[in-house]
Design a protein around this motif. Structure first.
Motif, short mmCIF file in Angstrom:
data_model
loop_
_atom_site.label_atom_id
_atom_site.label_comp_id
_atom_site.label_asym_id
_atom_site.label_seq_id
_atom_site.Cartn_x
_atom_site.Cartn_y
_atom_site.Cartn_z
N GLU A 1 88.93 38.41 -81.45
CA GLU A 1 88.57 37.54 -80.39
C GLU A 1 86.77 37.87 -79.93
O GLU A 1 86.48 38.92 -79.76
CB GLU A 1 89.30 37.78 -79.10
N VAL B 1 83.38 33.57 -76.53
CA VAL B 1 83.45 33.88 -74.94
C VAL B 1 82.13 34.42 -74.79
O VAL B 1 81.67 35.26 -75.55
CB VAL B 1 84.78 34.73 -74.22
N LEU C 1 85.13 32.41 -66.80
CA LEU C 1 86.42 32.85 -66.37
C LEU C 1 85.95 34.04 -65.45
O LEU C 1 84.96 34.76 -65.36
CB LEU C 1 86.69 33.81 -67.60
N CYS D 1 87.64 39.05 -67.93
CA CYS D 1 87.87 38.86 -69.41
C CYS D 1 88.01 40.46 -70.10
O CYS D 1 87.19 41.08 -69.97
CB CYS D 1 86.78 38.12 -70.05
N GLY D 2 89.27 40.54 -70.32
CA GLY D 2 89.55 42.01 -70.82
C GLY D 2 88.86 42.09 -72.22
O GLY D 2 88.46 43.18 -72.34
N HIS D 3 89.02 41.10 -73.17
CA HIS D 3 88.46 41.49 -74.50
C HIS D 3 87.14 41.65 -74.29
O HIS D 3 86.26 42.20 -74.91
CB HIS D 3 89.01 40.41 -75.77
N ASN E 1 92.79 36.19 -64.52
CA ASN E 1 92.59 34.82 -64.92
C ASN E 1 94.31 34.36 -64.36
O ASN E 1 95.09 35.38 -64.15
CB ASN E 1 92.41 34.54 -66.12
N HIS F 1 95.77 29.37 -68.16
CA HIS F 1 96.01 30.11 -69.48
C HIS F 1 97.59 30.21 -69.55
O HIS F 1 98.30 30.36 -68.62
CB HIS F 1 95.62 31.55 -69.63
N CYS G 1 94.04 29.58 -74.21
CA CYS G 1 92.99 29.53 -73.27
C CYS G 1 92.62 28.25 -72.66
O CYS G 1 92.86 27.13 -72.97
CB CYS G 1 91.46 30.19 -73.79
N ASP H 1 93.63 32.56 -78.13
CA ASP H 1 92.99 34.28 -77.85
C ASP H 1 93.51 34.70 -79.26
O ASP H 1 94.78 34.91 -79.32
CB ASP H 1 93.48 34.95 -76.81
N SER I 1 92.90 37.96 -79.73
CA SER I 1 93.30 39.28 -79.21
C SER I 1 94.48 39.13 -78.46
O SER I 1 94.99 37.98 -77.91
CB SER I 1 92.19 39.86 -78.32
N CYS J 1 94.71 39.46 -75.32
CA CYS J 1 94.35 38.99 -74.05
C CYS J 1 94.49 40.06 -72.89
O CYS J 1 95.57 40.36 -72.57
CB CYS J 1 94.97 37.67 -73.69
N GLY J 2 93.39 40.52 -72.41
CA GLY J 2 93.33 41.71 -71.55
C GLY J 2 93.85 41.30 -70.15
O GLY J 2 94.68 42.03 -69.61
N THR J 3 93.32 40.21 -69.72
CA THR J 3 94.03 39.71 -68.30
C THR J 3 95.48 39.02 -68.67
O THR J 3 96.05 39.19 -67.62
CB THR J 3 92.94 38.53 -67.71
O1 PYC Z 1 91.12 39.16 -72.94
O2 PYC Z 1 91.20 38.73 -70.67
C1 PYC Z 1 91.05 38.33 -71.91
C2 PYC Z 1 90.73 36.98 -72.29
C3 PYC Z 1 90.80 35.94 -71.44
C4 PYC Z 1 90.16 34.99 -72.42
C5 PYC Z 1 90.05 35.23 -73.53
N1 PYC Z 1 90.42 36.54 -73.59
#
Ligand code: PYC
Length: 306
Positions: free
Chosen positions: A14, A60, A85, A88-90, A162, A203, A223, A229, A231, A233-235
């Motif tokens: 991502e 992002v 946002l 955002c974790g990533h 988020n 999301h 998203c 995403d 990844s 997604c960290g959040t």
């Molecule tokens: O990693 O939190 C995340 C994220 C939010 C939107 C895209 N990645």
């Protein structure tokens, strides 16, 4: 002509574009105040950085700003193809790797001010990054929504920096060849959830069985601007941990391995904090570009295709 210095990276596939210089002056307030000024007065800059023809729907942006809390190494405003946002974790993992790439930080703990609170990111000597996220929680359990063309779908509403609607064992194949279908389903689900009285949810997260050894689950995350995403997604993983904790399915300190739709992985665990949890998400990012964006007012698409 205006010149904007950026560093591009990807976290588990991502992308994140960190704006290092050339961004708008957003004043001296908190990052939440600065986001408000960004949104109200400089939204075209957001579009210029992440939208086509310079960017893409999946990109992002992360605008580096002055933190109001001086214990923080940086402040950051995250944004995407359609807006802003909270956390955002990533993107935080990408930001930390970009700051290390610029020799602004070394391995250790670094506090970052976001518009929804301060997070602490640890840059490990091997390059991994752990993000201690803001307090996360489940707002509603087992919400049933009637989705146009699909039927009833049950999921939880949770906050992880988020807002997410999380659907367990969705049943559809969670793989890249099914992305169009997953996007269509998730978008319909989001509209149904918003209409049901959760307008804040932007999301949608679908879960299924993992494909790699050691992972607990695989996800597909849609998203706000309809990109998925790459990844885990960290959040979104933080929201997932909040639901697992609320259901008693994951103990404090126990590791959860979340796989993304492309097979990249974040690990997570949490600590309890009253009714909330404090999630920590670990992943890896790689810098893959250092460049100067040129904003030429004579270009009809200087501020992106919107
Ligand atoms: O990693 O939190 C995340 C994220 C939010 C939107 C895209 N990645």
């Amino acid at each position: 002509m205006k010149r904007v210095q950026v560093i591009d990276s990807h976290t588990g596939g991502e992308p994140t574009r960190v704006v290092v210089s050339g961004g708008p002056n957003l004043g001296q307030g908190t990052v939440a105040d600065q986001l408000k000024i960004f949104r109200e007065h400089h939204d075209q800059f957001r579009s210029a950085v992440v939208n086509e023809p310079r960017g893409s729907d999946v990109l992002v942006g992360a605008l580096l700003v002055e933190p109001s809390d001086k214990s923080c190494v940086a402040g950051v405003v995250f944004f995407n193809n359609v807006g802003y946002l909270g956390m955002c974790g990533h993107g935080t993992i990408g930001l930390i790797v970009a700051l290390a790439h610029m020799s602004r930080i070394k391995p250790g703990d670094h506090r970052i001010e976001t518009s929804v609170g301060i997070v602490t990111a640890t840059l490990h000597p091997d390059g991994r990054v752990s993000v201690r996220n803001i307090p996360s929680y489940r707002k509603a359990k087992a919400v049933v929504v009637e989705v146009a063309g699909i039927g009833p779908v049950t999921g939880d509403v949770a906050w992880g920096g988020n807002w997410f609607f999380l659907v367990e064992n969705y049943g559809q194949q969670l793989n890249l060849s099914n992305v169009e279908n997953l996007t269509d389903h998730s978008w319909r689900i989001r509209q149904a959830v918003n209409a049901k009285g959760f307008p804040e949810v932007d999301h949608v997260e679908l879960f299924g069985p993992p494909t790699s050894a050691g992972a607990n689950s695989r996800n597909f995350v849609l998203c706000p601007g309809k990109a998925y995403d790459r990844s885990p997604c960290g959040t979104g993983t933080s929201a997932k941990l909040a639901c697992l904790a609320a259901d008693g399915k994951l103990a404090e300190g126990e590791t959860w391995v979340q796989e993304s739709i492309i097979g990249s992985v974040f690990t997570g665990h949490y600590r309890r904090d009253g009714d909330n949890i404090l999630p920590t998400i670990t992943g890896t990012a790689f810098v893959n570009g250092e460049s100067t964006l040129v904003l030429n007012e004579e270009d009809p698409f200087c501020y992106g295709i919107r």
